[in-house]
Write an enzyme that holds these catalytic residues in place. Structure first.
Site, PDB file in Angstrom:
ATOM      1  N   TYR A   1      12.667   0.425  17.599  1.00  5.48           N
ATOM      2  CA  TYR A   1      11.611   1.283  18.162  1.00  5.48           C
ATOM      3  C   TYR A   1      11.065   0.746  19.486  1.00  5.48           C
ATOM      4  CZ  TYR A   1      11.526   3.080  13.319  1.00  5.48           C
ATOM      5  OH  TYR A   1      11.860   3.582  12.082  1.00  5.48           O
TER       6      TYR A   1
ATOM      7  N   HIS B   1      18.278  -1.675   8.560  1.00  4.53           N
ATOM      8  CA  HIS B   1      17.853  -0.348   9.030  1.00  4.53           C
ATOM      9  C   HIS B   1      18.804   0.763   8.566  1.00  4.53           C
ATOM     10  CE1 HIS B   1      15.422   1.572  12.554  1.00  4.53           C
ATOM     11  NE2 HIS B   1      15.636   2.455  11.608  1.00  4.53           N
TER      12      HIS B   1
ATOM     13  N   ASP C   1       4.767   0.374   9.614  1.00  2.00           N
ATOM     14  CA  ASP C   1       6.233   0.361   9.631  1.00  2.00           C
ATOM     15  C   ASP C   1       6.724   0.373  11.077  1.00  2.00           C
ATOM     16  OD1 ASP C   1       8.861   0.999   7.978  1.00  2.00           O
ATOM     17  OD2 ASP C   1       8.891   2.271   9.757  1.00  2.00           O
TER      18      ASP C   1
ATOM     19  N   LYS D   1      12.797  -3.937  10.804  1.00  4.33           N
ATOM     20  CA  LYS D   1      14.167  -3.656  10.339  1.00  4.33           C
ATOM     21  C   LYS D   1      15.211  -4.291  11.253  1.00  4.33           C
ATOM     22  CE  LYS D   1      12.201   0.800   9.065  1.00  4.33           C
ATOM     23  NZ  LYS D   1      11.390   1.315  10.179  1.00  4.33           N
TER      24      LYS D   1
ATOM     25  N   GLY E   1       1.629   4.014   4.526  1.00  7.64           N
ATOM     26  CA  GLY E   1       1.672   3.183   5.727  1.00  7.64           C
ATOM     27  C   GLY E   1       1.706   4.064   6.957  1.00  7.64           C
ATOM     28  N   LEU E   2       1.468   3.440   8.100  1.00  8.09           N
ATOM     29  CA  LEU E   2       1.547   4.172   9.373  1.00  8.09           C
ATOM     30  C   LEU E   2       2.941   3.979   9.961  1.00  8.09           C
ATOM     31  CD1 LEU E   2      -0.329   5.750  11.441  1.00  8.09           C
ATOM     32  CD2 LEU E   2      -0.303   3.623  12.761  1.00  8.09           C
ATOM     33  N   GLY E   3       3.645   5.085  10.193  1.00  3.00           N
ATOM     34  CA  GLY E   3       4.930   5.033  10.899  1.00  3.00           C
ATOM     35  C   GLY E   3       4.679   4.876  12.388  1.00  3.00           C
TER      36      GLY E   3
ATOM     37  N   PRO F   1       0.837  -1.207   0.000  1.00  9.11           N
ATOM     38  CA  PRO F   1       0.000   0.000   0.000  1.00  9.11           C
ATOM     39  C   PRO F   1       0.872   1.258   0.000  1.00  9.11           C
ATOM     40  CG  PRO F   1      -0.833  -1.600   1.581  1.00  9.11           C
ATOM     41  CD  PRO F   1       0.507  -2.099   1.119  1.00  9.11           C
TER      42      PRO F   1
HETATM   43  N1  NAP Z   1      14.341   3.889   8.336  1.00 10.86           N
HETATM   44  C1  NAP Z   1      14.648   4.858   9.162  1.00 10.86           C
HETATM   45  O1  NAP Z   1      15.807   5.082   9.529  1.00 10.86           O
HETATM   46  C2  NAP Z   1      13.547   5.744   9.690  1.00 10.86           C
HETATM   47  C3  NAP Z   1      13.882   6.961  10.289  1.00 10.86           C
HETATM   48  C4  NAP Z   1      12.833   7.776  10.722  1.00 10.86           C
HETATM   49  C5  NAP Z   1      11.515   7.375  10.571  1.00 10.86           C
HETATM   50  N2  NAP Z   1      11.228   6.158  10.022  1.00 10.86           N
HETATM   51  C6  NAP Z   1       9.821   5.688   9.886  1.00 10.86           C
HETATM   52  O2  NAP Z   1       9.075   6.695   9.209  1.00 10.86           O
HETATM   53  C7  NAP Z   1       7.932   7.041   9.990  1.00 10.86           C
HETATM   54  C8  NAP Z   1       7.510   8.473   9.713  1.00 10.86           C
HETATM   55  O3  NAP Z   1       8.533   9.396  10.013  1.00 10.86           O
HETATM   56  P1  NAP Z   1       8.550  10.299  11.335  1.00 10.86           P
HETATM   57  O4  NAP Z   1       7.737   9.683  12.410  1.00 10.86           O
HETATM   58  O5  NAP Z   1       9.985  10.573  11.616  1.00 10.86           O
HETATM   59  O6  NAP Z   1       7.936  11.692  10.866  1.00 10.86           O
HETATM   60  P2  NAP Z   1       6.596  12.199  10.131  1.00 10.86           P
HETATM   61  O7  NAP Z   1       5.708  11.074   9.800  1.00 10.86           O
HETATM   62  O8  NAP Z   1       7.062  13.113   9.061  1.00 10.86           O
HETATM   63  O9  NAP Z   1       5.941  13.134  11.233  1.00 10.86           O
HETATM   64  C9  NAP Z   1       5.386  12.633  12.423  1.00 10.86           C
HETATM   65  C10 NAP Z   1       4.989  13.831  13.288  1.00 10.86           C
HETATM   66  O10 NAP Z   1       4.054  14.646  12.594  1.00 10.86           O
HETATM   67  C11 NAP Z   1       2.827  14.759  13.323  1.00 10.86           C
HETATM   68  N3  NAP Z   1       1.779  14.691  12.294  1.00 10.86           N
HETATM   69  C12 NAP Z   1       1.343  13.590  11.628  1.00 10.86           C
HETATM   70  N4  NAP Z   1       0.427  13.915  10.710  1.00 10.86           N
HETATM   71  C13 NAP Z   1       0.269  15.258  10.790  1.00 10.86           C
HETATM   72  C14 NAP Z   1      -0.557  16.186  10.100  1.00 10.86           C
HETATM   73  N5  NAP Z   1      -1.389  15.797   9.140  1.00 10.86           N
HETATM   74  N6  NAP Z   1      -0.464  17.489  10.438  1.00 10.86           N
HETATM   75  C15 NAP Z   1       0.380  17.912  11.407  1.00 10.86           C
HETATM   76  N7  NAP Z   1       1.172  17.070  12.103  1.00 10.86           N
HETATM   77  C16 NAP Z   1       1.128  15.750  11.798  1.00 10.86           C
HETATM   78  C17 NAP Z   1       2.838  13.614  14.308  1.00 10.86           C
HETATM   79  O11 NAP Z   1       2.198  13.965  15.520  1.00 10.86           O
HETATM   80  P3  NAP Z   1       0.925  13.129  16.130  1.00 10.86           P
HETATM   81  O12 NAP Z   1       1.345  11.694  16.289  1.00 10.86           O
HETATM   82  O13 NAP Z   1       0.676  13.828  17.422  1.00 10.86           O
HETATM   83  O14 NAP Z   1      -0.176  13.317  15.132  1.00 10.86           O
HETATM   84  C18 NAP Z   1       4.336  13.433  14.578  1.00 10.86           C
HETATM   85  O15 NAP Z   1       4.768  14.354  15.553  1.00 10.86           O
HETATM   86  C19 NAP Z   1       8.427   6.773  11.420  1.00 10.86           C
HETATM   87  O16 NAP Z   1       7.379   6.775  12.351  1.00 10.86           O
HETATM   88  C20 NAP Z   1       9.131   5.457  11.225  1.00 10.86           C
HETATM   89  O17 NAP Z   1       8.182   4.413  11.140  1.00 10.86           O
HETATM   90  C21 NAP Z   1      12.225   5.339   9.550  1.00 10.86           C
END
Ligand code: NAP
Length: 326
Positions: A70, A132, A65, A99, A38-40, A35
């Site tokens: 985590y 990762h 994800d 990961k 996805g939900l992070g 899909p």
């Molecule tokens: N492979 C890697 O090394 C790696 C590194 C970083 C991240 N990731 C994965 O990628 C996912 C997503 O990245 P991320 O968590 O870093 O950042 P993101 O998804 O860009 O942003 C998450 C933040 O934004 C807020 N948010 C979500 N939707 C919103 C909206 N529509 N309007 C305003 N604020 C919003 C959330 O708060 P609320 O929860 O309060 O809504 C949270 O604080 C992670 O959760 C993880 O699964 C992977």
């Protein structure tokens, strides 16, 4: 739960629930579908992940994800167990990624790490297993960030190719339907492609309008590697969410800036994982499949690039596999 699967020129769409609308499915290089949103779950603990995923699946998300790092795989597994017991979904309705953490690099360790993740999740297979980071850390120290006295990270004894062989082993054992990498640069991907018996299906890395990474996106696509954008909202960065170019486009489509930033990725064939624990934002983020940006708007957003990276690991900058120099 009724699924409506429609084939549309090169990709699939599915209607997961009346509230989510139609979600695009992207076909990976091995024929499996993922899909496009996805939900992070990064920063969620077990309890928060359990609740957030149950909420998200009821809204229409079918892709989650997580990562060993985590520390929430048990919460993710609990959510899946609840949803399957309540007959909201079956296991094969949902796409689960985890990961291999940096201290588990190496052929055998990578397989062991995924077995541990599967036990945490209560699953017998993953949809996607990723390395990762390319930066392996010294194994067996009980420290997930083993450091020298100067603060720098102690590298793993194993090469990236050893770890990739472990990924191929776990794929052959049926522990993951697809395998891939995360945070790899072009040179690292090329080395894996040169040596691999099974090509990576995915590279997951940071990209958002302030970090377009167009060259890396193009390299992946030219080599049939799907791109998953992490931190697609730059973690709700205020400057991004108030950007005038994004605001203007959002106004035109009667969408929010977050929806435009996410839709830009979909329109350049990039899969997104956005994290939210709030129902309204989960709904906002998935409701991006009823509009499409024009080519000119895609270019305008890509031009917002500032090479502005958010995610890095302190102490890895001198690691021989540090990915962000080139
Ligand atoms: N492979 C890697 O090394 C790696 C590194 C970083 C991240 N990731 C994965 O990628 C996912 C997503 O990245 P991320 O968590 O870093 O950042 P993101 O998804 O860009 O942003 C998450 C933040 O934004 C807020 N948010 C979500 N939707 C919103 C909206 N529509 N309007 C305003 N604020 C919003 C959330 O708060 P609320 O929860 O309060 O809504 C949270 O604080 C992670 O959760 C993880 O699964 C992977």
């Amino acid at each position: 739960m009724v699924f409506m699967i429609t084939c549309l020129i090169g990709f699939m769409l599915f209607k997961a629930s009346p509230r989510s609308g139609i979600v695009k499915l992207v076909q990976l290089n091995n024929g499996h579908y993922i899909p496009a949103i996805g939900l992070g779950t990064w920063t969620m603990d077990d309890k928060e992940a359990r609740e957030a995923i149950k909420m998200a699946v009821k809204i229409g998300y079918r892709h989650v994800d997580t990562a060993w790092r985590y520390h929430n795989e048990k919460g993710v597994g609990q959510a899946l167990k609840d949803l399957i017991l309540d007959k909201v979904i079956a296991r094969n309705d949902i796409f689960i990624t985890t990961k291999v953490w940096n201290t588990f690099h190496g052929r055998e360790l990578a397989v062991q790490a995924i077995k541990e993740s599967l036990a945490n999740l209560g699953l017998d297979y993953l949809d996607l297993a990723l390395i990762h980071w390319p930066t392996g850390f010294k194994a067996g120290t009980d420290d997930i960030y083993p450091r020298k006295s100067d603060g720098s990270i102690m590298p793993s004894d194993f090469s990236l190719i050893d770890t990739w062989k472990g990924m191929e082993d776990l794929f052959r054992q049926g522990l993951a339907k697809s395998i891939g990498v995360s945070n790899f640069n072009i040179k690292q991907l090329q080395r894996v492609l040169n040596e691999a018996s099974i090509k990576p299906s995915v590279n997951q890395f940071e990209t958002h309008p302030f970090l377009a990474q167009q060259e890396l996106v193009d390299f992946c696509h030219n080599n049939s590697i799907a791109v998953i954008a992490y931190s697609p909202l730059r973690q709700a960065d205020k400057e991004l969410l108030n950007n005038p170019v994004l605001k203007n486009i959002a106004l035109k489509y009667n969408k929010t800036v977050a929806q435009v930033a996410l839709r830009w990725q979909i329109d350049r064939n990039v899969i997104i994982i956005a994290k939210s624990s709030r129902k309204e934002r989960q709904m906002e983020n998935i409701n991006i499949f009823d509009f499409k940006l024009e080519d000119q708007e895609i270019k305008q957003i890509t031009a917002l690039n500032q090479n502005n990276r958010l995610i890095d690991i302190p102490g890895i900058q001198n690691h021989p596999e540090y990915p962000f120099d080139n």
